[in-house]
Design a protein around this motif. Structure first.
Motif, mmCIF file in Angstrom:
data_model
loop_
_atom_site.group_PDB
_atom_site.id
_atom_site.type_symbol
_atom_site.label_atom_id
_atom_site.label_comp_id
_atom_site.label_asym_id
_atom_site.label_seq_id
_atom_site.Cartn_x
_atom_site.Cartn_y
_atom_site.Cartn_z
ATOM 1 N N ARG A 178 27.153 39.079 22.032
ATOM 2 C CA ARG A 178 27.014 38.924 23.483
ATOM 3 C C ARG A 178 28.234 38.242 24.084
ATOM 4 N N ASP A 179 28.654 37.139 23.458
ATOM 5 C CA ASP A 179 29.796 36.388 23.984
ATOM 6 C C ASP A 179 31.087 37.198 23.905
ATOM 7 N N SER A 180 31.262 37.954 22.834
ATOM 8 C CA SER A 180 32.458 38.802 22.691
ATOM 9 C C SER A 180 32.494 39.876 23.767
ATOM 10 N N LEU A 181 31.346 40.483 24.033
ATOM 11 C CA LEU A 181 31.270 41.494 25.085
ATOM 12 C C LEU A 181 31.611 40.880 26.439
ATOM 13 N N CYS A 182 31.067 39.719 26.724
ATOM 14 C CA CYS A 182 31.337 39.047 28.005
ATOM 15 C C CYS A 182 32.807 38.696 28.159
ATOM 16 N N ARG A 183 33.420 38.171 27.096
ATOM 17 C CA ARG A 183 34.849 37.833 27.157
ATOM 18 C C ARG A 183 35.695 39.078 27.399
ATOM 19 N N THR A 184 35.364 40.167 26.724
ATOM 20 C CA THR A 184 36.125 41.410 26.891
ATOM 21 C C THR A 184 35.974 41.961 28.300
ATOM 22 N N LEU A 185 34.750 41.989 28.811
ATOM 23 C CA LEU A 185 34.530 42.471 30.177
ATOM 24 C C LEU A 185 35.269 41.613 31.193
ATOM 25 N N TYR A 186 35.195 40.293 31.039
ATOM 26 C CA TYR A 186 35.883 39.390 31.962
ATOM 27 C C TYR A 186 37.394 39.638 31.921
ATOM 28 N N SER A 187 37.938 39.755 30.722
ATOM 29 C CA SER A 187 39.375 39.967 30.570
ATOM 30 C C SER A 187 39.813 41.278 31.227
ATOM 31 N N LYS A 188 39.066 42.346 30.996
ATOM 32 C CA LYS A 188 39.413 43.645 31.583
ATOM 33 C C LYS A 188 39.315 43.606 33.107
ATOM 34 N N LEU A 189 38.264 42.976 33.633
ATOM 35 C CA LEU A 189 38.124 42.873 35.088
ATOM 36 C C LEU A 189 39.235 42.026 35.702
ATOM 37 N N PHE A 190 39.578 40.928 35.038
ATOM 38 C CA PHE A 190 40.639 40.052 35.536
ATOM 39 C C PHE A 190 41.985 40.786 35.524
ATOM 40 N N ASP A 191 42.291 41.487 34.431
ATOM 41 C CA ASP A 191 43.536 42.259 34.359
ATOM 42 C C ASP A 191 43.591 43.333 35.442
ATOM 43 N N ASN A 192 42.454 44.003 35.668
ATOM 44 C CA ASN A 192 42.397 45.032 36.692
ATOM 45 C C ASN A 192 42.638 44.431 38.075
ATOM 46 N N LEU A 193 42.036 43.286 38.335
ATOM 47 C CA LEU A 193 42.236 42.590 39.610
ATOM 48 C C LEU A 193 43.711 42.250 39.817
ATOM 49 N N LEU A 194 44.360 41.702 38.788
ATOM 50 C CA LEU A 194 45.779 41.364 38.915
ATOM 51 C C LEU A 194 46.647 42.601 39.118
ATOM 52 N N ASP A 195 46.324 43.695 38.424
ATOM 53 C CA ASP A 195 47.081 44.940 38.620
ATOM 54 C C ASP A 195 46.962 45.419 40.064
ATOM 55 N N LYS A 196 45.755 45.405 40.604
ATOM 56 C CA LYS A 196 45.554 45.835 41.989
ATOM 57 C C LYS A 196 46.289 44.923 42.964
ATOM 58 N N MET A 197 46.227 43.618 42.718
ATOM 59 C CA MET A 197 46.923 42.676 43.600
ATOM 60 C C MET A 197 48.430 42.897 43.537
ATOM 61 N N ASN A 198 48.960 43.120 42.349
ATOM 62 C CA ASN A 198 50.396 43.385 42.215
ATOM 63 C C ASN A 198 50.799 44.647 42.972
ATOM 64 N N GLN A 199 49.966 45.677 42.899
ATOM 65 C CA GLN A 199 50.264 46.916 43.625
ATOM 66 C C GLN A 199 50.288 46.673 45.131
ATOM 67 N N LEU A 200 49.325 45.921 45.609
ATOM 68 C CA LEU A 200 49.234 45.659 47.047
ATOM 69 C C LEU A 200 50.330 44.722 47.552
ATOM 70 N N LEU A 201 50.787 43.806 46.701
ATOM 71 C CA LEU A 201 51.757 42.801 47.124
ATOM 72 C C LEU A 201 53.209 43.156 46.796
ATOM 73 N N THR A 202 53.415 44.287 46.145
ATOM 74 C CA THR A 202 54.766 44.683 45.770
ATOM 75 C C THR A 202 55.605 44.955 47.009
ATOM 76 N N VAL A 203 56.779 44.360 47.031
ATOM 77 C CA VAL A 203 57.715 44.526 48.142
ATOM 78 C C VAL A 203 58.831 45.445 47.667
#
Length: 85
Positions: free
Chosen positions: A33-58
């Motif tokens: 359970r904990d491994s699944l939660c850590r993996t999901l959190y990591s993937k969601l966090f990485d996805n969030l940062l990728d989207k933010m980088n795309q939106l903030l790229t100058v």
């Protein structure tokens, strides 16, 4: 939900003739359970940062909005400061 519960609390062994379902110990199920939660959190966090980088790229030809660009993120692991993720 029941299928996820079965996957997290049992181990399957598939042979040519049968499939064996072996219950896990409580500790092993908690680890799964904990491994699944850590993996999901990591993937969601990485996805969030990728989207933010795309939106903030100058673009190189446009003028930056300020001298220093960075993003600071507070997550469940603590405060982090990213120049570039």
């Amino acid at each position: 939900a029941k299928e996820l519960e079965n996957v997290l609390t049992n181990r399957s062994i598939i042979t040519d003739k049968e499939t064996l379902i072996i219950p896990l110990t409580s500790e092993a199920a908690i680890h799964n359970r904990d491994s699944l939660c850590r993996t999901l959190y990591s993937k969601l966090f990485d996805n969030l940062l990728d989207k933010m980088n795309q939106l903030l790229t100058v673009s190189p030809t446009s003028k930056p909005l300020c001298e220093s660009t960075f993003i600071a993120v507070l997550d469940i692991y603590g405060f982090e400061n990213f120049g570039l993720s």
